[in-house]
Design a protein around this motif. Structure first.
Motif: not given
Length: 590
Positions: A439-454
């Protein structure tokens, strides 16, 4: 005299104020003691209770007066209260220290057992200890939940047999035991032939009934010391300690004959059932439980290739001639893919039901084959999980997905993606550090990322999952609970997990237009999730009829071939109203 009178009056005023403050403190303590979910207590130098708050009545159903003048040991003579009594003992020469979270199990007069968690502080007067005072809490419900989670994480829910996780742990123990005693055991892997045909022909209810029936057969044919487990949908395993080759040959034939006698009825006609069996001795064929199971799997496939309904022994050296789909061969291919960047990502659109807009995609993984083709995850993910490679696969996918997202042009900076994480990655500090650094390297807005866990992975490791989810959300990312409904299937877990979205398992969606039970389940899930501020996603949406049903039930987002097929590009699109694929093609992609 006047000064003396004023001084006397001042002293009376101070005394009155002090008494008033004492009364306020007494009332304050009383209110705290009466309203607390814990019950308060105090003991004397002989460990006898001199005070117990009335909260004990609600907690244990015993009057506070029953405690006064008695010790915990006298109150509950049937129980082992030695540890807590030793802490409350004020007669020894050792130091006296506060204690926290000390647990004790007690038996009430009605025979029920309760778990108490106690905290205590020494009471000192003039440097001399006069007893202890503290709090107690009934943690029986939490203990029961913990025990239930342990059972669920070790047990197959349909049959009650041990699951793959528990079996591998117990098998490893048996292997070590056999090695230490210089004895030999046998591993038997049983795979039902054509269970899918039974499910397709007679329905999943008949298939489940058959699974339960066969689990009963295997349990009856095993000894008390044998390990019996259901590893997957149509796969069972038995570990036989202290068994010879001749004995296991005879046992395998009995198993085959008994399974053949299980003939479920469909429309009044019996369906034929058979099995293929792989056999491997331990510890001669290996000391690792996972590798041993892989060799039994190889032998089982050899039995299938030889015509099914038979048993085959694993023969060392035959592995290279077996099909490339065996687990050991796939392990090598997975390592090669990790080392040579052979994993590729495709993205399947997820559309908002309200307007059909697609600005979110699920990240799916493929593996490049040696001939240039693309291999589906079902070919390599199970093997990666068994051989402990799934963490490396997760991290490789995570890095690639985030960097591809960061490389999108500015006009696509509202597009989001979801990334699947395996159970082993949930709570893994290395994964968390990797997310932070990317996240720090790419500068992506974290809100654009969802992690799926079963759901199953989250509930098997509840404490780790709660901490992991909290830390991921602190970074600004979202969490989705995947495959909801096929694991622990309890809404109560949602109170602890604090997820943003629930993905309803496709098994409840495929036939939802014809299955009333599926409709009721999805409706209940949507209502509960909405009340908790959680959005819902339905997968395997493959027709307009299914889409319309889900819209009426209130589902927020949909995913499936009716919305769009997986592709290599990310872009803002509207929902594609395409016709559903053929069954075989659909299964291959998903």
């Amino acid at each position: 005299l006047g000064q003396l009178a004023n001084s006397f009056n001042s002293m009376l005023a101070d005394l009155s104020a002090s008494q008033a403050e004492l009364e306020r403190n007494r009332l304050r303590f009383h209110d705290f003691a009466e309203s607390s979910s814990d019950w308060l207590w105090e003991t004397d130098q002989n460990s006898r209770f001199v005070y117990v708050s009335s909260g004990v009545v609600e907690t244990l159903g015993l009057a506070a007066e029953e405690f006064v003048g008695r010790t915990l040991e006298e109150l509950f003579p049937r129980d082992d209260t030695g540890e807590i009594m030793a802490r409350l003992n004020c007669q020894g020469d050792s130091g006296y220290y506060p204690f926290k979270e000390l647990e004790s199990v007690i038996t009430l007069p009605d025979g029920s057992r309760r778990y108490l968690r106690m905290n205590g502080m020494p009471v000192l007067e003039g440097g001399v200890i006069r007893g202890y005072r503290g709090t107690s809490r009934d943690v029986s419900k939490a203990k029961q939940d913990e025990e239930r989670l342990v059972v669920l994480s070790n047990q197959d829910q349909l049959t009650g047999l041990a699951n793959r996780r528990r079996f591998l742990i117990d098998l490893a123990h048996e292997i070590r035991h056999a090695q230490s005693r210089g004895r030999s055991g046998m591993l038997m892997l049983i795979d039902l032939d054509h269970l899918k045909m039974v499910n397709d022909t007679a329905g999943h209810a008949v298939g489940d009934e058959l699974i339960v029936q066969i689990s009963g057969v295997l349990s009856r044919l095993s000894r008390n010391e044998d390990l019996v487990a259901r590893l997957s949908g149509d796969e069972f395993a038995i570990a036989f300690p202290d068994m010879s080759v001749e004995q296991v040959k005879a046992k395998a034939q009995v198993v085959l004959d008994s399974i053949a006698e299980c003939r479920p009825l469909h429309k009044g006609r019996p369906l034929n059932v058979s099995a293929s069996i792989g056999l491997v001795p331990f510890p001669e064929s290996g000391g690792d439980a996972v590798e041993l199971l892989a060799k039994a799997d190889t032998a089982m496939y050899a039995a299938k290739d030889a015509g099914r309904n038979r048993a085959k022994f694993y023969v060392e050296g035959d592995l290279a001639r077996e099909r490339m789909g065996t687990q050991l061969a796939w392990k090598t291919r997975i390592v090669e893919a990790l080392e040579n960047d052979l994993f590729e990502l495709v993205y399947q659109p997820i559309a908002a039901v309200v307007d059909g807009d697609v600005h979110h995609f699920e990240t799916l993984v493929r593996m490049r084959d040696r001939d240039g083709g693309s291999l589906m995850p079902g070919n390599f993910i199970p093997t990666a999980e068994q051989f402990g490679l799934i963490g490396r696969v997760d991290r490789a996918i995570l890095v690639k997905a985030l960097r591809q997202l960061a490389a999108l042009p500015a006009e696509l900076n509202t597009i989001g993606i979801s990334i699947n994480l395996s159970g082993l990655s949930v709570g893994d500090d290395e994964v968390l550090h990797l997310i932070e650094s990317e996240l720090e390297r790419t500068g992506i807005d974290p809100k654009r990322i969802t992690f799926e866990v079963t759901e199953t992975a989250a509930c098997e490791h509840m404490a780790k999952a709660v901490d992991f989810i909290a830390r991921v959300r602190q970074l600004g990312c979202c969490i989705s609970l995947d495959d909801f409904g096929v694991g622990f299937s309890s809404f109560s877990y949602l109170k602890n997990l604090h997820v943003d979205t629930l993905k309803i398992d496709g098994s409840f969606i495929r036939d939802i237009t014809k299955n009333r039970d599926d409709q009721l389940f999805v409706k209940a899930l949507v209502d509960v999730a909405r009340g908790m501020g959680i959005r819902t996603i339905a997968e395997f949406v493959e027709s307009a009829e299914v889409f319309e049903m889900l819209r009426r039930l209130g589902v927020d987002y949909v995913q499936g071939y009716y919305i769009g097929r997986p592709g290599r590009k990310l872009s803002k699109i509207k929902m594609a109203h395409s016709s559903g694929p053929h069954e075989e093609e659909r299964r291959a992609v998903n």
